[in-house]
Write a protein that holds these residues in place. Structure first.
Motif, short mmCIF file in Angstrom:
data_model
loop_
_atom_site.label_atom_id
_atom_site.label_comp_id
_atom_site.label_asym_id
_atom_site.label_seq_id
_atom_site.Cartn_x
_atom_site.Cartn_y
_atom_site.Cartn_z
N ASP A 61 0.90 -1.19 -0.12
CA ASP A 61 0.08 0.09 0.13
C ASP A 61 0.80 1.32 0.04
N ILE A 62 0.37 2.31 -0.61
CA ILE A 62 1.21 3.55 -0.89
C ILE A 62 0.13 4.32 0.02
N LEU A 63 0.69 4.71 1.47
CA LEU A 63 -0.22 5.23 2.39
C LEU A 63 -0.35 6.90 2.26
N PRO A 64 -1.18 7.43 2.72
CA PRO A 64 -1.37 8.90 2.40
C PRO A 64 -0.20 9.65 2.80
N GLU A 65 0.25 9.33 3.67
CA GLU A 65 1.72 10.11 3.96
C GLU A 65 2.82 10.05 2.90
N GLN A 66 2.31 8.88 2.00
CA GLN A 66 3.63 8.65 1.25
C GLN A 66 3.37 9.50 -0.16
N THR A 67 1.89 9.38 -0.27
CA THR A 67 1.61 9.82 -1.87
C THR A 67 1.83 11.09 -2.33
N PRO A 68 2.33 12.34 -1.34
CA PRO A 68 2.49 13.42 -1.59
C PRO A 68 3.89 13.46 -2.53
N LEU A 69 4.93 12.63 -2.03
CA LEU A 69 6.07 12.46 -2.88
C LEU A 69 6.05 11.78 -3.99
N TRP A 70 4.93 10.53 -4.04
CA TRP A 70 4.82 9.98 -5.33
C TRP A 70 4.44 10.91 -6.37
N ARG A 71 3.26 11.62 -5.99
CA ARG A 71 2.59 12.70 -7.04
C ARG A 71 3.67 13.62 -7.34
N TYR A 72 4.36 14.18 -6.61
CA TYR A 72 5.55 15.21 -6.85
C TYR A 72 6.62 14.42 -7.89
N PHE A 73 6.87 13.22 -7.61
CA PHE A 73 7.85 12.40 -8.25
C PHE A 73 6.99 12.36 -9.93
N GLU A 74 5.75 11.84 -10.05
CA GLU A 74 5.35 11.53 -11.26
C GLU A 74 4.71 12.75 -11.79
N GLY A 75 4.56 13.82 -11.07
CA GLY A 75 4.25 15.07 -11.78
C GLY A 75 5.28 15.52 -12.51
N SER A 76 6.43 15.68 -11.79
CA SER A 76 7.84 16.09 -12.38
C SER A 76 8.06 15.41 -13.50
N VAL A 77 7.66 14.18 -13.68
CA VAL A 77 8.13 13.41 -14.80
C VAL A 77 7.05 13.86 -16.07
N ALA A 78 6.06 13.75 -15.77
CA ALA A 78 4.71 14.03 -16.54
C ALA A 78 5.21 15.57 -17.27
N ARG A 79 5.38 16.24 -16.44
CA ARG A 79 5.70 17.73 -17.00
C ARG A 79 6.71 17.59 -17.90
N LEU A 80 7.85 16.89 -17.64
CA LEU A 80 9.00 17.00 -18.34
C LEU A 80 8.77 16.41 -19.64
#
Ligand code: ATP
Ligand code: MG
Length: 429
Positions: free
Chosen positions: A13-32
């Motif tokens: 499980d990727i818990l709510p306290e971890q998802t902000p970092l995942w979303r930051y990472f995924e968002g950075s890649v998607a933007r790039l």
């Protein structure tokens, strides 16, 4: 909790306290990837087993022992995808979008499944962002892929912690000649090889180069080198890639033992590796696969791609403490209302503010509660400001505006002026 009701080993499980970092990472890649002109494709998670056997290769680790394969209710053999390239190639062929030499620059994100021994950085369900380019056969596009990842490491603040390893596997003809030379050499040292390598010598000899066994590694020191078997075209391609990396200033090391676990690579192969994660050091890996599309029933179509492991990269951001401060705060403003009348007015006011400031992260207290308990929740939410609606504020049609972090007295803001006021004090992402 009984074992059968728990998550499957190696599937997290990727818990709510971890998802902000995942979303930051995924968002950075998607933007790039958007900025470089790549388009997202989404494939199913399950495919016919045959697809992976045919593309990845029957005698690879993945197909031999790592796939989640099962029969569905029709009796078809299906497999949870262990990687994305096979399905991506299937999709472009099925929809004819690489026909007539059409260039496609595609990326995907999602879970992959491999039955491996779970450990730090290695899981049975893990996540990749992958990218595939079709119908471009020059070293310029190989270079672009590497340049993009280099930029990403820079943006994420982990560039100093990764190293690029490069190799060329040549065309299938030159690889074939090399394979023969390697088999001849290794056969002469058969007894000194570890058991796995002895087996691979028969099934997939290039993979012996990848061994972690010290005795076999010692034998490999004097083994024939792929570089000496490269045909002129592969050599020129490899030089072209290196020249482009040099032009942009991207350092690399040549690793003649880099062969990759999948059968379909040709010419360029590369890995970004780190020493910050212990044994699971490869964070992004890829290469060229000019023969794959044809092998899967399409017209000859050059291809090149890579995949990065999200878990490993998120772990790196954590290990290197490259976590931007903004992502830990998920609430800008928290609205507390006391009494039913204030609660109704608060709801309406919150919607007005949201109309005007669509990016504001405004949380309205739910579950009523005393002054003290609502304030505690406001503080715990991480919000920068609390908005307060009590009897006094209701009477004057204002809202109390209280900074929760740092200095500043509480002030009263007229309802009509609230959105404008918030716009000046909250930097909106
Ligand atoms: P490894 O040598 O670590 O097993 P691989 O060569 O099997 O990696 P690829 O198939 O090239 O890996 O997948 C690309 C990337 O996906 C890897 O570099 C890694 O970051 C990530 N990855 C692969 N397998 C796993 C796994 N089981 N758990 C977490 N991440 C993984
Ligand atoms: Mg592997």
């Amino acid at each position: 909790m009984s074992k059968s009701l728990q998550a499957i080993r190696g599937m997290n499980d990727i818990l709510p306290e971890q998802t902000p970092l995942w979303r930051y990472f995924e968002g950075s890649v998607a933007r790039l990837l958007d900025n470089y002109g790549y388009k997202q494709i989404r494939m199913p998670i399950v495919e016919f087993t045959e697809l992976f056997k045919r593309s990845i290769g029957e005698v690879t680790d993945i197909v031999e022992k790592e796939m989640y394969t099962f029969e569905d209710r029709n009796g078809d053999s299906l497999t949870l995808r262990p990687e994305g390239t096979a399905a991506c190639v299937r999709a472009v062929l099925e929809h004819g979008i690489t026909g007539g030499g059409q260039v496609q620059k595609l990326w995907y994100i999602g879970p992959m499944f491999r039955h491996e021994r779970p450990q730090k950085g290695r899981y049975r369900q893990f996540h990749q962002i992958g990218l595939e380019v079709f119908n471009l056969d020059g070293p310029d596009i190989d270079a672009e892929l590497i340049i993009m990842t280099w930029r990403l490491w820079g943006e994420l603040g982990i560039r100093d912690a990764v190293k690029l390893e490069l190799n060329s596997l040549g065309t299938s003809e030159s690889r074939g000649r090399y394979r023969e030379a390697l088999v001849e050499y290794l056969s002469a040292h058969h007894d000194k090889l570890d058991e796995d390598s002895q087996r691979r010598l028969k099934t997939n000899p290039l993979r012996v180069l990848d061994t972690k066994n010290a005795d076999t590694q010692a034998v490999l020191v004097d083994a024939p080198k792929m570089a000496d078997y490269l045909d002129d075209e592969s050599r020129a391609h490899f030089e072209g890639l290196k020249a482009r990396l040099d032009a942009v200033g991207i350092p690399y090391v040549l690793n003649p033992k880099l062969v990759r676990g999948l059968d379909y690579y040709s010419k360029t192969v590369f890995e970004w590796v780190t020493d910050k994660l212990g044994a699971q050091g490869t964070v992004c890996a890829g290469g060229r696969y000019d023969g794959l599309v044809e092998q899967m029933g399409g017209k000859p179509t050059p291809g090149v791609g890579f995949a990065m492991g999200i878990e490993r990269l998120v772990l790196m951001l954590e290990t290197l403490e490259q976590i931007p401060q903004e992502i830990s705060r998920q609430v800008d403003v928290y609205l507390c209302a006391f009494g039913e009348e204030a609660e109704l007015a608060g709801l309406a006011l919150a919607e007005r503010v949201r109309d005007e400031l669509p990016n504001l992260r405004l949380q309205v207290n739910a579950g009523a509660g005393s002054f003290k308990s609502q304030f505690k929740k406001a503080d715990k939410s991480g919000a920068l400001y609390a908005l307060i609606l009590g009897d006094d504020e209701m009477a004057q049609q204002v809202v109390g505006f209280k900074p929760l972090r740092g200095q500043g007295e509480q002030q009263s803001i007229a309802w009509d002026a609230l959105a404008a006021h918030l716009a000046t004090c909250v930097v909106q992402g």
